[in-house]
Design a protein around this motif. Structure first.
Motif, mmCIF file in Angstrom:
data_model
loop_
_atom_site.group_PDB
_atom_site.id
_atom_site.type_symbol
_atom_site.label_atom_id
_atom_site.label_comp_id
_atom_site.label_asym_id
_atom_site.label_seq_id
_atom_site.Cartn_x
_atom_site.Cartn_y
_atom_site.Cartn_z
ATOM 1 N N GLY A 195 -24.857 9.841 6.813
ATOM 2 C CA GLY A 195 -25.188 10.770 7.878
ATOM 3 C C GLY A 195 -24.075 11.008 8.878
ATOM 4 N N GLN A 196 -22.861 10.535 8.612
ATOM 5 C CA GLN A 196 -21.721 10.773 9.499
ATOM 6 C C GLN A 196 -20.815 11.821 8.864
ATOM 7 O OE1 GLN A 196 -20.281 6.979 11.411
ATOM 8 N NE2 GLN A 196 -21.383 6.065 9.699
ATOM 9 N N ILE A 197 -19.928 12.362 9.659
ATOM 10 C CA ILE A 197 -19.061 13.427 9.174
ATOM 11 C C ILE A 197 -17.612 13.009 9.367
ATOM 12 C CG2 ILE A 197 -19.053 14.662 11.381
ATOM 13 C CD1 ILE A 197 -18.987 17.262 9.715
ATOM 14 N N SER A 198 -16.789 13.369 8.390
ATOM 15 C CA SER A 198 -15.376 13.008 8.437
ATOM 16 C C SER A 198 -14.544 14.167 7.930
ATOM 17 C CB SER A 198 -15.112 11.759 7.590
ATOM 18 O OG SER A 198 -13.717 11.501 7.505
ATOM 19 N N LEU A 199 -13.561 14.556 8.709
ATOM 20 C CA LEU A 199 -12.576 15.555 8.302
ATOM 21 C C LEU A 199 -11.203 14.930 8.123
ATOM 22 C CD1 LEU A 199 -13.559 18.545 10.627
ATOM 23 C CD2 LEU A 199 -14.088 18.242 8.207
ATOM 24 N N GLY A 200 -11.161 13.615 7.946
ATOM 25 C CA GLY A 200 -9.879 12.930 7.834
ATOM 26 C C GLY A 200 -9.701 12.146 6.557
ATOM 27 N N HIS A 201 -10.501 12.455 5.529
ATOM 28 C CA HIS A 201 -10.371 11.664 4.310
ATOM 29 C C HIS A 201 -9.102 11.981 3.527
ATOM 30 C CE1 HIS A 201 -13.921 9.313 4.509
ATOM 31 N NE2 HIS A 201 -13.845 8.972 3.243
ATOM 32 N N GLY A 202 -8.476 13.107 3.816
ATOM 33 C CA GLY A 202 -7.173 13.347 3.228
ATOM 34 C C GLY A 202 -6.148 12.319 3.678
ATOM 35 N N ALA A 203 -6.323 11.779 4.895
ATOM 36 C CA ALA A 203 -5.404 10.742 5.388
ATOM 37 C C ALA A 203 -5.587 9.434 4.615
ATOM 38 C CB ALA A 203 -5.631 10.519 6.879
ATOM 39 N N PHE A 204 -6.824 9.027 4.343
ATOM 40 C CA PHE A 204 -7.040 7.836 3.520
ATOM 41 C C PHE A 204 -6.519 8.046 2.102
ATOM 42 C CE2 PHE A 204 -10.676 7.556 6.589
ATOM 43 C CZ PHE A 204 -10.193 6.466 7.301
ATOM 44 N N PHE A 205 -6.698 9.250 1.598
ATOM 45 C CA PHE A 205 -6.157 9.608 0.284
ATOM 46 C C PHE A 205 -4.641 9.445 0.281
ATOM 47 C CE2 PHE A 205 -4.779 12.440 -3.066
ATOM 48 C CZ PHE A 205 -5.753 12.347 -4.043
ATOM 49 N N ALA A 206 -3.990 9.933 1.334
ATOM 50 C CA ALA A 206 -2.534 9.817 1.435
ATOM 51 C C ALA A 206 -2.097 8.364 1.582
ATOM 52 C CB ALA A 206 -2.037 10.637 2.619
ATOM 53 N N ALA A 207 -2.872 7.561 2.319
ATOM 54 C CA ALA A 207 -2.518 6.152 2.485
ATOM 55 C C ALA A 207 -2.524 5.423 1.148
ATOM 56 C CB ALA A 207 -3.494 5.488 3.451
ATOM 57 N N GLY A 208 -3.533 5.662 0.320
ATOM 58 C CA GLY A 208 -3.552 5.049 -0.998
ATOM 59 C C GLY A 208 -2.422 5.530 -1.882
ATOM 60 N N ALA A 209 -2.115 6.841 -1.814
ATOM 61 C CA ALA A 209 -1.039 7.388 -2.640
ATOM 62 C C ALA A 209 0.314 6.805 -2.238
ATOM 63 C CB ALA A 209 -1.023 8.916 -2.503
ATOM 64 N N TYR A 210 0.595 6.705 -0.940
ATOM 65 C CA TYR A 210 1.883 6.170 -0.498
ATOM 66 C C TYR A 210 1.972 4.668 -0.714
ATOM 67 C CZ TYR A 210 4.448 10.113 1.394
ATOM 68 O OH TYR A 210 5.197 11.265 1.514
ATOM 69 N N THR A 211 0.849 3.972 -0.651
ATOM 70 C CA THR A 211 0.888 2.537 -0.954
ATOM 71 C C THR A 211 1.344 2.308 -2.391
ATOM 72 O OG1 THR A 211 -0.875 2.082 0.625
ATOM 73 C CG2 THR A 211 -0.490 0.438 -1.085
ATOM 74 N N ALA A 212 0.774 3.068 -3.315
ATOM 75 C CA ALA A 212 1.179 2.934 -4.709
ATOM 76 C C ALA A 212 2.620 3.386 -4.919
ATOM 77 C CB ALA A 212 0.239 3.755 -5.598
ATOM 78 N N ALA A 213 3.026 4.481 -4.272
ATOM 79 C CA ALA A 213 4.389 4.994 -4.463
ATOM 80 C C ALA A 213 5.431 4.024 -3.925
ATOM 81 C CB ALA A 213 4.518 6.355 -3.773
ATOM 82 N N VAL A 214 5.184 3.443 -2.749
ATOM 83 C CA VAL A 214 6.151 2.505 -2.170
ATOM 84 C C VAL A 214 6.255 1.256 -3.028
ATOM 85 C CG1 VAL A 214 6.579 1.003 -0.186
ATOM 86 C CG2 VAL A 214 5.913 3.383 0.170
ATOM 87 N N MET A 215 5.132 0.748 -3.523
ATOM 88 C CA MET A 215 5.169 -0.449 -4.375
ATOM 89 C C MET A 215 5.898 -0.173 -5.683
ATOM 90 S SD MET A 215 1.372 -2.089 -3.863
ATOM 91 C CE MET A 215 1.780 -3.445 -4.966
ATOM 92 N N LEU A 216 5.701 1.000 -6.259
ATOM 93 C CA LEU A 216 6.366 1.318 -7.520
ATOM 94 C C LEU A 216 7.849 1.605 -7.325
ATOM 95 C CD1 LEU A 216 3.660 3.640 -9.149
ATOM 96 C CD2 LEU A 216 4.274 1.326 -9.875
ATOM 97 N N ASP A 217 8.198 2.262 -6.207
ATOM 98 C CA ASP A 217 9.587 2.659 -5.990
ATOM 99 C C ASP A 217 10.427 1.540 -5.379
ATOM 100 O OD1 ASP A 217 11.612 4.927 -5.829
ATOM 101 O OD2 ASP A 217 11.551 4.266 -3.733
ATOM 102 N N ARG A 218 9.876 0.833 -4.393
ATOM 103 C CA ARG A 218 10.668 -0.182 -3.686
ATOM 104 C C ARG A 218 10.611 -1.553 -4.344
ATOM 105 N NH1 ARG A 218 13.548 3.505 -0.960
ATOM 106 N NH2 ARG A 218 12.260 4.816 0.409
ATOM 107 N N TYR A 219 9.461 -1.885 -4.897
ATOM 108 C CA TYR A 219 9.270 -3.246 -5.413
ATOM 109 C C TYR A 219 9.111 -3.300 -6.923
ATOM 110 C CZ TYR A 219 8.372 -3.950 -0.461
ATOM 111 O OH TYR A 219 8.477 -3.972 0.910
ATOM 112 N N ASP A 220 9.086 -2.144 -7.584
ATOM 113 C CA ASP A 220 9.043 -2.073 -9.034
ATOM 114 C C ASP A 220 7.898 -2.903 -9.625
ATOM 115 O OD1 ASP A 220 9.816 -1.157 -11.492
ATOM 116 O OD2 ASP A 220 11.339 -2.708 -11.800
ATOM 117 N N THR A 221 6.730 -2.759 -9.064
ATOM 118 C CA THR A 221 5.550 -3.450 -9.570
ATOM 119 C C THR A 221 4.889 -2.628 -10.677
ATOM 120 O OG1 THR A 221 4.153 -2.411 -7.896
ATOM 121 C CG2 THR A 221 5.142 -4.544 -7.333
ATOM 122 N N GLY A 222 3.941 -3.230 -11.345
ATOM 123 C CA GLY A 222 3.203 -2.506 -12.359
ATOM 124 C C GLY A 222 2.210 -1.540 -11.731
ATOM 125 N N HIS A 223 1.787 -0.577 -12.517
ATOM 126 C CA HIS A 223 0.868 0.424 -11.997
ATOM 127 C C HIS A 223 -0.483 -0.190 -11.636
ATOM 128 C CE1 HIS A 223 3.876 3.088 -13.842
ATOM 129 N NE2 HIS A 223 3.393 4.039 -13.056
#
Length: 383
Positions: free
Chosen positions: A65-93
């Motif tokens: 019953g709540q409203i959110s117009l900021g879920h694109g930000a959480f989406f971006a946080a997950g995407a950049y977390t994976a990108a930084v780990m893959l690019d900087r630390y060369d971890t597995g997917h």
């Protein structure tokens, strides 16, 4: 279908129908990448990952019953977390998936604090502000995020034993993640947390009287919703292989919310339908009008809302209900005709069918004296 319902009962028939539908969907999903072109397989993969994000948003908006117009930000946080780990630390997917989920869950817990005191449009504005200021922040953190140029990472490669192409392997990986996410959302809604969310959505005062802790469950709603969005963003990085701040503007948040409303709020199938709408309708709008695809997209949303006010998932239920009512109307007159054409005998009918005692026959009037007997020869004039 009516015979099956009468034989098995309503609950068992519903479960049977759900099981058959799930088997059909699973068969189609498993066979799809072998019958479509690579670009079409890519589109199906995007539908699956968007469905994960919409499933999380559905927990917050549809059931919470709540409203959110900021879920694109959480989406971006997950995407950049994976990108930084893959690019900087060369971890597995696969190693990036739990980290992105946990990080977004904690971010959602912290962001859920404003939800304790804000609601309605005020909460929507706060969440929208979060989605607006995150892309410029990502551009400022150039040593980590790559700035405006973004980050390029490798896509998951299929193992040699699979015999699959890269797009097919990515599709099956995303399909597995989506299936687990949707199953988790379904079980979560059927648990105590889900029932508490429904109670808070329907009536906060009544829920608090019943012992539901409003602060805890409102915060958890944001946290779980952010977790699903972070998982979706992580999978997005696997599929695209590139992230940049411009890919996660506030338009993404509005698009996700529009997709959920079109698919159907508070529905388990709504996220899948809404994800298909978000993926395919902009392409259709681009084909209809290359000059103003956004106008066509908006008009299509308005048209869907007029035709299906409760979303595409609700439209399917309305069509099924209408068909059942028409089937009932067509079968009821036939049953009535059978009853009227061949009535069953009753006790009253037995009593009424007995012959009534007839009145005693009245004696015939005596024949006159000069009447001729029947069959007598005619009289002559002399007689």
């Amino acid at each position: 279908m009516s015979t099956i319902v009468a034989t098995l009962g309503t609950d068992r028939a519903r479960r049977l129908r759900a099981a058959l539908t799930a088997l059909l969907v699973a068969a189609v999903a498993l066979c799809a990448p072998f019958y479509f072109a690579p670009f079409q397989v890519f589109q199906l993969t995007m539908v699956l990952l968007y469905a994960v994000a919409l499933a999380g948003l559905n927990l917050l908006v549809g059931f919470g019953g709540q409203i959110s117009l900021g879920h694109g930000a959480f989406f971006a946080a997950g995407a950049y977390t994976a990108a930084v780990m893959l690019d900087r630390y060369d971890t597995g997917h696969l190693a990036t998936l739990p980290v992105a989920a946990a990080g977004c869950f904690l971010l959602g817990l912290g962001f859920g604090v404003p939800a304790l005191r804000l609601r309605g449009l005020y909460l929507a504005l706060v969440t929208l502000a979060f989605a607006v200021f995150l892309p410029p922040l990502l551009k400022r953190l150039e040593p980590v995020t790559g700035g405006s140029m973004g980050l390029t990472v490798d896509k998951p490669q299929p193992p040699a034993w699979s015999g699959l192409a890269e797009d097919q392997w990515t599709y099956f990986v995303v399909l597995a993640v989506t299936a687990v996410a949707l199953l988790l959302a379904r079980n979560l809604l059927r648990s105590r947390i889900g029932r508490a969310l429904l109670a808070v959505r329907d009536n906060e005062s009544a829920a608090e009287v019943m012992g539901v802790r409003l602060s805890l469950h409102k915060t958890l709603a944001f946290a779980w919703s952010a977790l699903f969005a972070g998982v979706s963003g992580c999978v997005y990085t696997w599929v695209i292989g590139f992230v940049s701040p411009d890919s996660f503007s506030f338009v993404l948040s509005i698009t996700l919310l529009a997709g959920l409303v079109v698919g159907g709020l508070a529905s388990l199938y709504g996220p899948l339908l809404g994800a298909a709408f978000v993926m395919y309708v902009p392409s259709v709008a681009q084909d209809i009008s290359e000059a103003a695809p956004g106008v066509v997209f908006g008009l299509l949303i308005i048209a869907v809302m007029f035709v299906a006010p409760t979303g595409l998932a609700g439209l399917a239920g309305r069509v099924r209900g209408t068909a059942a009512r028409r089937l009932t109307r067509t079968t009821t007159p036939a049953a009535d005709n059978d009853r009227t054409s061949d009535p069953e005998p009753s006790a009253d009918d037995d009593r009424t069918s007995e012959p009534e005692p007839s009145a005693p026959p009245t004696p015939a009037d005596p024949a006159p004296a000069d009447a001729e007997p029947v069959g007598a020869p005619p009289r002559t004039e002399k007689e």
